[in-house]
Design a protein around this motif. Structure first.
Motif, mmCIF file in Angstrom:
data_model
loop_
_atom_site.group_PDB
_atom_site.id
_atom_site.type_symbol
_atom_site.label_atom_id
_atom_site.label_comp_id
_atom_site.label_asym_id
_atom_site.label_seq_id
_atom_site.Cartn_x
_atom_site.Cartn_y
_atom_site.Cartn_z
ATOM 1 N N GLY A 46 0.795 -1.218 0.000
ATOM 2 C CA GLY A 46 0.000 0.000 0.000
ATOM 3 C C GLY A 46 0.827 1.266 0.000
ATOM 4 N N THR A 47 2.094 1.159 0.396
ATOM 5 C CA THR A 47 2.981 2.329 0.445
ATOM 6 C C THR A 47 3.948 2.378 -0.726
ATOM 7 O OG1 THR A 47 4.571 1.119 1.830
ATOM 8 C CG2 THR A 47 2.852 2.389 2.956
ATOM 9 N N ALA A 48 3.780 1.492 -1.698
ATOM 10 C CA ALA A 48 4.733 1.441 -2.811
ATOM 11 C C ALA A 48 4.696 2.721 -3.642
ATOM 12 C CB ALA A 48 4.434 0.227 -3.692
ATOM 13 N N GLU A 49 3.498 3.217 -3.915
ATOM 14 C CA GLU A 49 3.380 4.438 -4.712
ATOM 15 C C GLU A 49 3.986 5.631 -3.976
ATOM 16 O OE1 GLU A 49 2.718 6.856 -7.819
ATOM 17 O OE2 GLU A 49 2.335 4.684 -7.801
ATOM 18 N N ASP A 50 3.792 5.699 -2.665
ATOM 19 C CA ASP A 50 4.394 6.787 -1.885
ATOM 20 C C ASP A 50 5.916 6.687 -1.886
ATOM 21 O OD1 ASP A 50 1.866 7.709 -1.275
ATOM 22 O OD2 ASP A 50 1.724 6.489 0.537
ATOM 23 N N THR A 51 6.430 5.463 -1.825
ATOM 24 C CA THR A 51 7.881 5.271 -1.872
ATOM 25 C C THR A 51 8.445 5.722 -3.207
ATOM 26 O OG1 THR A 51 7.699 3.380 -0.372
ATOM 27 C CG2 THR A 51 9.722 3.581 -1.639
ATOM 28 N N ALA A 52 7.771 5.352 -4.296
ATOM 29 C CA ALA A 52 8.230 5.771 -5.623
ATOM 30 C C ALA A 52 8.194 7.284 -5.763
ATOM 31 C CB ALA A 52 7.376 5.115 -6.705
ATOM 32 N N GLU A 53 7.146 7.913 -5.216
ATOM 33 C CA GLU A 53 7.042 9.373 -5.294
ATOM 34 C C GLU A 53 8.143 10.039 -4.473
ATOM 35 O OE1 GLU A 53 5.700 12.968 -6.566
ATOM 36 O OE2 GLU A 53 5.045 10.970 -7.224
ATOM 37 N N PHE A 54 8.455 9.488 -3.306
ATOM 38 C CA PHE A 54 9.516 10.063 -2.479
ATOM 39 C C PHE A 54 10.878 9.909 -3.142
ATOM 40 C CE2 PHE A 54 12.800 9.444 0.795
ATOM 41 C CZ PHE A 54 12.729 10.679 1.426
ATOM 42 N N VAL A 55 11.159 8.740 -3.701
ATOM 43 C CA VAL A 55 12.432 8.519 -4.396
ATOM 44 C C VAL A 55 12.573 9.484 -5.571
ATOM 45 C CG1 VAL A 55 13.731 6.861 -5.780
ATOM 46 C CG2 VAL A 55 12.648 6.117 -3.671
ATOM 47 N N MET A 56 11.464 9.691 -6.307
ATOM 48 C CA MET A 56 11.498 10.608 -7.442
ATOM 49 C C MET A 56 11.710 12.044 -6.975
ATOM 50 S SD MET A 56 11.471 10.320 -10.630
ATOM 51 C CE MET A 56 11.738 11.582 -11.858
ATOM 52 N N GLN A 57 11.121 12.408 -5.847
ATOM 53 C CA GLN A 57 11.289 13.755 -5.309
ATOM 54 C C GLN A 57 12.754 14.011 -4.929
ATOM 55 O OE1 GLN A 57 8.819 16.040 -5.059
ATOM 56 N NE2 GLN A 57 10.141 17.617 -4.185
ATOM 57 N N ILE A 58 13.391 13.043 -4.295
ATOM 58 C CA ILE A 58 14.799 13.186 -3.921
ATOM 59 C C ILE A 58 15.683 13.213 -5.161
ATOM 60 C CG2 ILE A 58 16.689 12.170 -2.611
ATOM 61 C CD1 ILE A 58 14.438 13.331 -0.930
ATOM 62 N N ASN A 59 15.361 12.394 -6.164
ATOM 63 C CA ASN A 59 16.140 12.387 -7.405
ATOM 64 C C ASN A 59 16.074 13.749 -8.095
ATOM 65 O OD1 ASN A 59 17.358 10.850 -9.896
ATOM 66 N ND2 ASN A 59 15.556 11.897 -10.670
ATOM 67 N N ASP A 60 14.875 14.327 -8.179
ATOM 68 C CA ASP A 60 14.726 15.649 -8.802
ATOM 69 C C ASP A 60 15.474 16.718 -8.012
ATOM 70 O OD1 ASP A 60 13.154 14.429 -10.670
ATOM 71 O OD2 ASP A 60 11.249 15.084 -9.801
ATOM 72 N N THR A 61 15.455 16.596 -6.692
ATOM 73 C CA THR A 61 16.171 17.574 -5.864
ATOM 74 C C THR A 61 17.677 17.483 -6.091
ATOM 75 O OG1 THR A 61 14.427 17.409 -4.196
ATOM 76 C CG2 THR A 61 16.519 18.387 -3.507
ATOM 77 N N PHE A 62 18.205 16.271 -6.176
ATOM 78 C CA PHE A 62 19.631 16.096 -6.452
ATOM 79 C C PHE A 62 20.008 16.694 -7.810
ATOM 80 C CE2 PHE A 62 20.169 12.129 -3.551
ATOM 81 C CZ PHE A 62 20.206 12.974 -2.455
ATOM 82 N N ASP A 63 19.134 16.506 -8.805
ATOM 83 C CA ASP A 63 19.416 17.062 -10.137
ATOM 84 C C ASP A 63 19.414 18.587 -10.114
ATOM 85 O OD1 ASP A 63 19.624 14.539 -11.180
ATOM 86 O OD2 ASP A 63 17.571 14.462 -11.945
ATOM 87 N N ILE A 64 18.462 19.165 -9.384
ATOM 88 C CA ILE A 64 18.379 20.629 -9.316
ATOM 89 C C ILE A 64 19.603 21.212 -8.620
ATOM 90 C CG2 ILE A 64 17.050 22.559 -8.363
ATOM 91 C CD1 ILE A 64 14.550 20.821 -8.665
ATOM 92 N N LEU A 65 20.075 20.552 -7.585
ATOM 93 C CA LEU A 65 21.220 21.052 -6.820
ATOM 94 C C LEU A 65 22.550 20.678 -7.450
ATOM 95 C CD1 LEU A 65 19.984 20.293 -3.191
ATOM 96 C CD2 LEU A 65 19.740 22.389 -4.521
#
Length: 420
Positions: A46-65
């Motif tokens: 049930g938390t798989a989609e939230d995990t994928a969204e969090f991983v994607m959020q951190i990935n985008d943040t790393f790219d921006i920085l």
């Protein structure tokens, strides 16, 4: 996910600490794989989609920085500017996540906020404040209509370390050069365009274009050119480069997949990798027409892994969408490999044996008279080489885990992974 290994998931007591292993977990590939598993039904948490969204959020943040180029193909790797307003919203969302995030102790059921969570918030807020201060200073001092931008990679330590590594090379590895030596070496390096770092250094390359006579001769001062206009040109170029005509031929043995599974999505992604390698090596227009799908035909559910790894619906430069016919060829070659692997894995010349024993005429119609016969041989050989490499790598990792688990106990320092 070829880069995610047991080294990432099962660290042992003798393993060195590495930032690379941590950041590769929070990558777009991991997020895309989780979303693909959810779509195919292989992952029912049930938390798989939230995990994928969090991983994607951190990935985008790393790219921006870590932005280095003004017109990067990845929209998140472009600099902070008014033309990229979505980057500011992504950073603010990341701040909100870590402001509310808490660590839950496994046994004591106590919530706490680790210092690293606060550090991420401070780092993001400081970069946003620096952008606003520098933007106001530059616009007030310079009378220009060009928008201000900030390359966040210049705020890291790597560019400075790369510069001083060049200085050490020029001075014969002089650890304490004088100011006069530094000035003369800097002038010499800039004059002869020797700004190239050692390949053995532990810092990431700047990937920047330094000003030389050759570069300056190609610079054109065009009025009215804005970042938004250049972005449109880059997106148009990406769309044109990834749109190709569909295949007109099909092997007689092709049977379309009725159900979408994680395995079929992985095979399609692997087939796209093989197509890219073939086109990069041969640059063949016939292969381009017969092996690549048109972007308008990306409605196949087996393309989920490729779709999850795209940027804003635009196929990235390295991603290729193979035709169903070519995917069928790869599937049959992989089945042949799995069938014969156990009997030939201890012999010499495994690739040569596979290439000689497989009947390509039954897989590819009119193979003997096909104009791209050499190209198909290259693709299938590369398929077998890649499959052998990953199979042996998995066997080696499994044997390593068994040997460590049978002889040693988990190190006490690794209890932090269990929140103990």
């Amino acid at each position: 996910m070829p880069k995610i290994t047991t080294t990432h998931l099962h660290p042992n007591a003798w393993q060195k600490m590495s930032v690379k292993y941590a950041t590769q977990i929070f990558s777009k590939s991991v997020s895309a794989s989780i979303r693909t598993c959810i779509a195919t039904g292989d992952l029912t948490s049930g938390t798989a989609e939230d995990t994928a969204e969090f991983v994607m959020q951190i990935n985008d943040t790393f790219d921006i920085l870590n932005s280095k180029s003004l017109y990067d193909k990845n929209p998140n790797s472009r600099p902070l500017s008014e033309a990229n307003k979505n980057l500011f919203q992504t950073l603010k969302n990341t701040c909100n996540i870590f402001l509310e995030a808490k660590k839950l102790h496994k046994n004591k059921n106590i919530k706490s906020q680790p210092p690293c969570f606060t550090g991420i918030v401070w780092s993001i807020n400081s970069i946003l404040a620096l952008y606003e201060i520098e933007k106001s200073d530059v616009l007030n001092k310079c009378d220009t209509e060009k928008p201000y931008f900030l390359l966040t990679n210049r705020l890291c330590q790597d560019p400075l370390e790369n510069l001083f590594s060049i200085m050490r090379q020029k001075n014969g590895y002089n650890r304490n050069p004088t100011s006069r030596m530094f000035r003369s070496c800097y002038a010499n390096i800039c004059t002869f365009s020797l700004m190239k770092c050692s390949e053995l250094c532990n810092c990431e390359e700047d990937n920047d274009v330094f000003l030389t006579v050759d570069v300056l001769s190609d610079v054109s001062n065009t009025e009215g050119t804005t970042i938004e206009h250049k972005e449109d040109e880059v997106l148009d170029e990406l769309e044109n480069s990834s749109s190709n005509s569909n295949s007109d031929w099909s092997p007689n043995t092709y049977v379309p997949e009725e159900t979408t599974t994680l395995e079929t999505c992985s095979i399609v992604y692997f087939a796209g990798y093989l197509v890219k390698k073939c086109l990069d090596f041969f640059n063949c227009n016939i292969c381009l027409e017969q092996l690549i799908k048109n972007n308008d035909e990306m409605n196949d559910k087996n393309q989920l892994l490729i779709l999850n790894k795209t940027y804003r619906g635009v196929i990235h430069g390295g991603l290729k969408t193979p035709t169903n016919e070519f995917v069928n060829i790869c599937t049959m070659c992989l089945k042949y490999f799995e069938k014969n692997w156990e009997s030939i894995k201890s012999k010499k010349g495994i690739v040569k044996t596979l290439m000689q024993s497989i009947s390509l005429s039954d897989i590819i119609p009119s193979f003997d008279s096909h104009p791209c016969k050499e190209h198909y041989l290259y693709i299938i050989r590369l398929l077998f080489v890649t499959k052998i490499f990953h199979t042996c790598k998995q066997i080696n990792e499994q044997s390593t885990i068994k040997s460590i688990s049978s002889t040693t106990k988990p190190h006490s320092k690794l209890r932090i992974l269990n929140n103990q």
